[in-house]
Design a protein around this motif. Structure first.
Motif, PDB file in Angstrom:
ATOM      1  N   MET A 268      -0.456 -12.339  -4.365  1.00  0.00           N
ATOM      2  CA  MET A 268      -0.962 -12.491  -5.998  1.00  0.00           C
ATOM      3  C   MET A 268      -1.724 -11.360  -5.750  1.00  0.00           C
ATOM      4  SD  MET A 268      -1.602 -16.501  -7.085  1.00  0.00           S
ATOM      5  CE  MET A 268      -0.935 -16.473  -8.642  1.00  0.00           C
ATOM      6  N   TYR A 269      -1.935 -10.066  -7.022  1.00  0.00           N
ATOM      7  CA  TYR A 269      -3.081  -9.173  -7.057  1.00  0.00           C
ATOM      8  C   TYR A 269      -3.157  -9.028  -8.380  1.00  0.00           C
ATOM      9  CZ  TYR A 269      -4.576  -4.232  -7.004  1.00  0.00           C
ATOM     10  OH  TYR A 269      -5.454  -2.853  -6.777  1.00  0.00           O
ATOM     11  N   TYR A 270      -4.541  -8.658  -8.600  1.00  0.00           N
ATOM     12  CA  TYR A 270      -4.973  -9.215  -9.794  1.00  0.00           C
ATOM     13  C   TYR A 270      -5.744  -7.373  -9.774  1.00  0.00           C
ATOM     14  CZ  TYR A 270      -8.322 -10.760 -13.559  1.00  0.00           C
ATOM     15  OH  TYR A 270      -9.028  -9.953 -14.803  1.00  0.00           O
ATOM     16  N   ALA A 271      -5.284  -6.631 -10.684  1.00  0.00           N
ATOM     17  CA  ALA A 271      -5.736  -5.307 -10.430  1.00  0.00           C
ATOM     18  C   ALA A 271      -6.848  -5.259 -10.440  1.00  0.00           C
ATOM     19  CB  ALA A 271      -3.957  -5.038 -11.696  1.00  0.00           C
ATOM     20  N   PRO A 272      -7.495  -5.837 -11.449  1.00  0.00           N
ATOM     21  CA  PRO A 272      -9.457  -5.251 -12.743  1.00  0.00           C
ATOM     22  C   PRO A 272      -9.438  -5.736 -11.569  1.00  0.00           C
ATOM     23  CG  PRO A 272      -7.869  -6.488 -13.896  1.00  0.00           C
ATOM     24  CD  PRO A 272      -6.784  -6.543 -12.903  1.00  0.00           C
TER      25      PRO A 272
ATOM     26  N   PRO B 127     -12.712  11.845 -10.164  1.00  0.00           N
ATOM     27  CA  PRO B 127     -12.454  11.866  -8.283  1.00  0.00           C
ATOM     28  C   PRO B 127     -13.642  11.223  -7.509  1.00  0.00           C
ATOM     29  CG  PRO B 127     -11.685  13.981  -9.301  1.00  0.00           C
ATOM     30  CD  PRO B 127     -12.783  13.215 -10.272  1.00  0.00           C
ATOM     31  N   VAL B 128     -14.699  10.229  -7.586  1.00  0.00           N
ATOM     32  CA  VAL B 128     -15.189  10.321  -6.945  1.00  0.00           C
ATOM     33  C   VAL B 128     -15.848   8.979  -6.807  1.00  0.00           C
ATOM     34  CG1 VAL B 128     -17.689   9.467  -6.670  1.00  0.00           C
ATOM     35  CG2 VAL B 128     -17.245  12.048  -7.353  1.00  0.00           C
ATOM     36  N   PHE B 129     -14.953   8.156  -7.732  1.00  0.00           N
ATOM     37  CA  PHE B 129     -14.749   6.800  -7.962  1.00  0.00           C
ATOM     38  C   PHE B 129     -13.597   6.987  -7.205  1.00  0.00           C
ATOM     39  CE2 PHE B 129     -17.512   7.915 -10.992  1.00  0.00           C
ATOM     40  CZ  PHE B 129     -19.321   7.091 -11.014  1.00  0.00           C
ATOM     41  N   GLY B 130     -12.307   7.230  -6.831  1.00  0.00           N
ATOM     42  CA  GLY B 130     -11.006   7.118  -6.328  1.00  0.00           C
ATOM     43  C   GLY B 130     -10.080   7.405  -7.028  1.00  0.00           C
ATOM     44  N   THR B 131      -8.856   7.289  -6.600  1.00  0.00           N
ATOM     45  CA  THR B 131      -7.409   8.467  -7.359  1.00  0.00           C
ATOM     46  C   THR B 131      -6.700   7.183  -7.514  1.00  0.00           C
ATOM     47  OG1 THR B 131      -6.990   9.427  -5.824  1.00  0.00           O
ATOM     48  CG2 THR B 131      -8.146  10.243  -6.706  1.00  0.00           C
ATOM     49  N   GLN B 132      -6.916   5.814  -6.549  1.00  0.00           N
ATOM     50  CA  GLN B 132      -5.568   5.012  -6.912  1.00  0.00           C
ATOM     51  C   GLN B 132      -5.112   4.731  -8.409  1.00  0.00           C
ATOM     52  OE1 GLN B 132      -8.993   4.659  -5.619  1.00  0.00           O
ATOM     53  NE2 GLN B 132      -9.596   2.035  -6.474  1.00  0.00           N
ATOM     54  N   PRO B 133      -3.844   3.766  -8.661  1.00  0.00           N
ATOM     55  CA  PRO B 133      -4.102   3.037  -9.854  1.00  0.00           C
ATOM     56  C   PRO B 133      -4.594   2.485 -10.556  1.00  0.00           C
ATOM     57  CG  PRO B 133      -1.445   3.461  -7.810  1.00  0.00           C
ATOM     58  CD  PRO B 133      -3.129   3.766  -7.174  1.00  0.00           C
ATOM     59  N   LEU B 134      -4.949   2.960 -11.962  1.00  0.00           N
ATOM     60  CA  LEU B 134      -5.671   2.141 -12.250  1.00  0.00           C
ATOM     61  C   LEU B 134      -7.552   2.687 -12.242  1.00  0.00           C
ATOM     62  CD1 LEU B 134      -4.591  -1.696 -13.330  1.00  0.00           C
ATOM     63  CD2 LEU B 134      -3.968   0.431 -14.468  1.00  0.00           C
ATOM     64  N   SER B 135      -7.587   3.380 -11.268  1.00  0.00           N
ATOM     65  CA  SER B 135      -9.044   3.640 -11.073  1.00  0.00           C
ATOM     66  C   SER B 135      -9.562   4.645 -12.008  1.00  0.00           C
ATOM     67  CB  SER B 135      -8.256   4.757 -10.152  1.00  0.00           C
ATOM     68  OG  SER B 135      -7.849   5.750 -10.192  1.00  0.00           O
TER      69      SER B 135
END
Length: 669
Positions: free
Chosen positions: A611-615, A169-177
């Motif tokens: 346009m959203y680039y998820a990586p 969770p330190v690195f985030g919990t958003q989608p694709l974290s």
């Protein structure tokens, strides 16, 4: 003189360093960006398998332990090297499911050799630790580990594992974290980029053996639409005025079936309950002026191997050019690339749902009810339905999936007698199949071509060699010219198809729909840029393509609306005037008033505004529009919902559950 011996803990450090090194090499060769906060996880996760390997190599007598060490290093190399080679060919990592079906992939051994040559540097670098282990192996302590220490090492591995889970969770919990990929989202490619290849593969094995439901579908992002379109009160004409005929009234009612999601018992299955809630809350698309435009027509649907709009040329491929310019010309169409390349490309086009990561979705659907495909829908109206493929009939287990989709299936080795070259000829396939269905209207034929398949050269590719003279003077490199030579075979197959339709007198009543299964990944980015005439954007432009939709005599029409492969099935269903429920597809009818939306395999997305680039969590605004962080989060959740719902539909055999005893019956050929 005795060589200096390493202490007992040096072997553990060596395994850790070896696995970290291999993870970093693969990461550098495959990840969208090398430097990222989660890079520390790639360095820490190898500690768990390192502890286990160390314990294994100290479990037996010294002589056996000295052999086990280099063997374990060699096996680690084989795993990382094979994954890198596979990624080089297919642009994704092989899953545990694919590894179990690897015999089919090995038919492309020449392509594999080429990939090995292309990746000689990272493969050579990863070979250094196993070689070092073989050289230094005798200097590592090989004493047998005392039995009381084994529980301690097991506890250490478990402690490190759960410690790393607590760190996510330190690195985030958003989608694709990293947290989301570990707990909620099944995406081996993204998991590898964030956590490393070994933990990604371990998760894949676990999910294959024990199943994986992932997180919940968040309905807050869905908007319930009214089930009836608003109507205006009729006006009474003034008798003193000349009579003017009113404009035809266009039916804009929703494309839905009478489905009572709340009335279907879920028998305590939470996943089924969530699917019911999800689909019932989705906004249906409305009927429109194009509804029923092709009602009663025949349909020929084609998935063309590695087809790209870049191959359409008025002189080189005149038939493709004719079909594009004299039918619907979709100028903003995308072909997403999925994990299982061709098979997943077929699945998206034929089912209107997203392929499930980590498996062969089309093969898995062979035991499911599939009433929503074009074949099953048209067969209920009395159509015949045939499917053809000019390569081995069992490849990707199409002999199981395609009959279940509703087709009488013929391919090489199963009733289609084409010459077994590599690749085989699309012209020959068309020549030997049209008699099956022409003359028995109404009909639906589906083709999966193969002439456009990699590897693109004039030595091992029979179709490139066949058409070599037609491209010899083109100002391109050898691989690009070979690719175009393969597409010429497709073009001439379509020319023959049009000729046969004319001869049978059914051309004016037959719709041809064609798109690719994926972009031509057999060409490098540089070669694709060469063909495009500029450097392509590998985030989005790489997936740009053409969708051909043509009927002889129709009025040509340019369609600029944003669309993708997932939109093909609902669009065709509307054009053919079928009774269908638009909420059950992950795409939309392109001609409806629904908002255009394209999603890609890596959870990136495109709208008319952005346009959203998820990586890399990068938002690119279009036309000066603004998008709030909340709107971006809502879009991301919508994408996650669609992926999760599609996977659950496949896993749960949801259509059989939803329709129950009212499951539309199969038609008869």
């Amino acid at each position: 003189m005795n060589k200096r011996k390493f202490g007992p803990w040096w072997l553990l450090l060596f395994f850790w360093a070896e696995l970290c090194f291999m993870e970093l090499v693969v990461h550098a060769a495959t990840a969208p960006q090398f430097w990222q906060p989660e890079l520390v996880l790639l360095m820490l996760y190898p500690l768990v398998p390192a502890v286990l390997l160390f314990a294994l190599c100290r479990l037996f007598p010294p002589r056996a332990n000295r052999v086990l060490g280099p063997v374990c290093s060699g096996l680690c190399y084989i795993f990382f090297a094979s994954q890198l080679v596979y990624y080089s060919i297919f642009h994704c990592f092989y899953s545990a499911y694919s590894m179990g079906n690897g015999g089919q992939v090995m038919q492309f051994w020449k392509v594999t050799l080429h990939a090995i040559r292309k990746n000689w540097l990272p493969l050579s670098l990863m070979l250094l630790p196993p070689v070092g282990h073989a050289v230094l192996g005798k200097r590592f302590s090989a004493a047998r580990l005392r039995l009381p220490y084994l529980p301690a090492f097991a506890a250490l591995a478990v402690a490190v594992h759960f410690g790393l889970m607590a760190l996510l969770p330190v690195f985030g919990t958003q989608p694709l974290s990293a947290y989301d990929l570990y707990h909620s989202t099944n995406d081996m490619k993204q998991t590898t980029a964030h956590l490393g290849l070994m933990p990604a593969f371990r998760l894949d094995v676990h999910r294959l053996l024990f199943g994986f439901e992932g997180g919940e579908i968040e309905l807050a992002t869905e908007t319930k639409a009214p089930m009836e379109a608003p109507t205006e009160a009729p006006t009474v004409p003034d008798a003193t005025e000349p009579t003017v005929l009113p404009e035809p009234v266009v039916d804009t009612s929703p494309n839905v079936l009478e489905l009572d999601f709340d009335a279907v018992p879920t028998e305590g299955n939470d996943v089924l309950s969530e699917l019911n809630a999800y689909f019932s809350s989705r906004t249906p698309t409305n009927k429109n002026e194009k509804t029923g435009m092709f009602e009663g027509c025949n349909l020929i649907l084609i998935t063309a191997e590695s087809f790209s709009y870049l191959a359409i040329d008025p002189e080189l491929t005149p038939t493709l050019y004719k079909l594009q310019t004299e039918g619907f010309n979709f100028t903003n169409f995308y072909t997403p690339y999925w994990d299982v390349s061709t098979s997943d490309g077929e699945y998206a086009a034929l089912t209107g749902t997203i392929p499930k990561p980590g498996t062969w979705s089309l093969r898995d659907s062979a035991e499911n009810a599939m009433p929503l495909t074009m074949a099953q829908q048209l067969k209920r109206l009395g159509y015949s339905a045939y499917a053809y493929h000019d390569h081995t009939y069992t490849y990707y287990d199409r002999n199981l999936s395609h009959p279940n989709l509703g087709y009488v299936y013929r391919a090489l080795g199963n009733g289609l007698d084409v010459e077994a070259t590599w690749p085989e000829s699309d012209i020959e396939m068309i020549d030997k199949t049209t008699a099956d269905y022409m003359g028995s209207e109404p009909f639906h034929a589906y083709y999966m071509t193969v002439s456009g398949h990699l590897e693109y050269n004039f030595n091992g590719n029979a179709m490139a060699k066949k058409n070599q003279d037609l491209v010899k003077d083109l100002p391109y490199s050898g691989s690009v010219r070979a690719y175009l030579a393969c597409q010429i075979e497709l073009d001439r197959a379509l020319e023959l198809l049009l000729q046969r339709l004319d001869e049978a007198g059914v051309a004016e009543n037959t719709v041809i729909a064609l798109t690719g299964d994926h972009y031509p990944y057999g060409l490098t980015d540089e070669e694709q840029s060469e063909l495009a005439g500029h450097e392509i954007d590998t985030r989005f432009e790489r997936y740009r393509n053409a969708f051909i939709l043509y009927k002889k005599g129709m009025k040509p029409e340019r369609v600029d609306s944003l669309c993708c492969t997932l939109d093909i099935l609902p669009t065709l269903s509307n054009l053919f005037g079928l009774d269908f429920d638009s909420r059950l597809y992950m795409g939309r009818d392109v001609f409806s008033d629904a908002e255009p939306f394209v999603l890609l395999r890596d959870h990136s997305w495109i709208t008319e505004n952005a346009m959203y680039y998820a990586p890399s969590d990068e938002l690119i605004l279009l036309q000066g529009n603004e998008l709030s962080p909340e709107e971006v989060e809502e879009r991301n959740q919508d994408v996650s919902n669609r992926f999760r719902a599609s996977a659950w539909v496949l896993e749960q055999d949801y259509w059989r559950y939803l329709f129950g005893d009212n499951l539309p019956p199969d038609g008869e050929n």
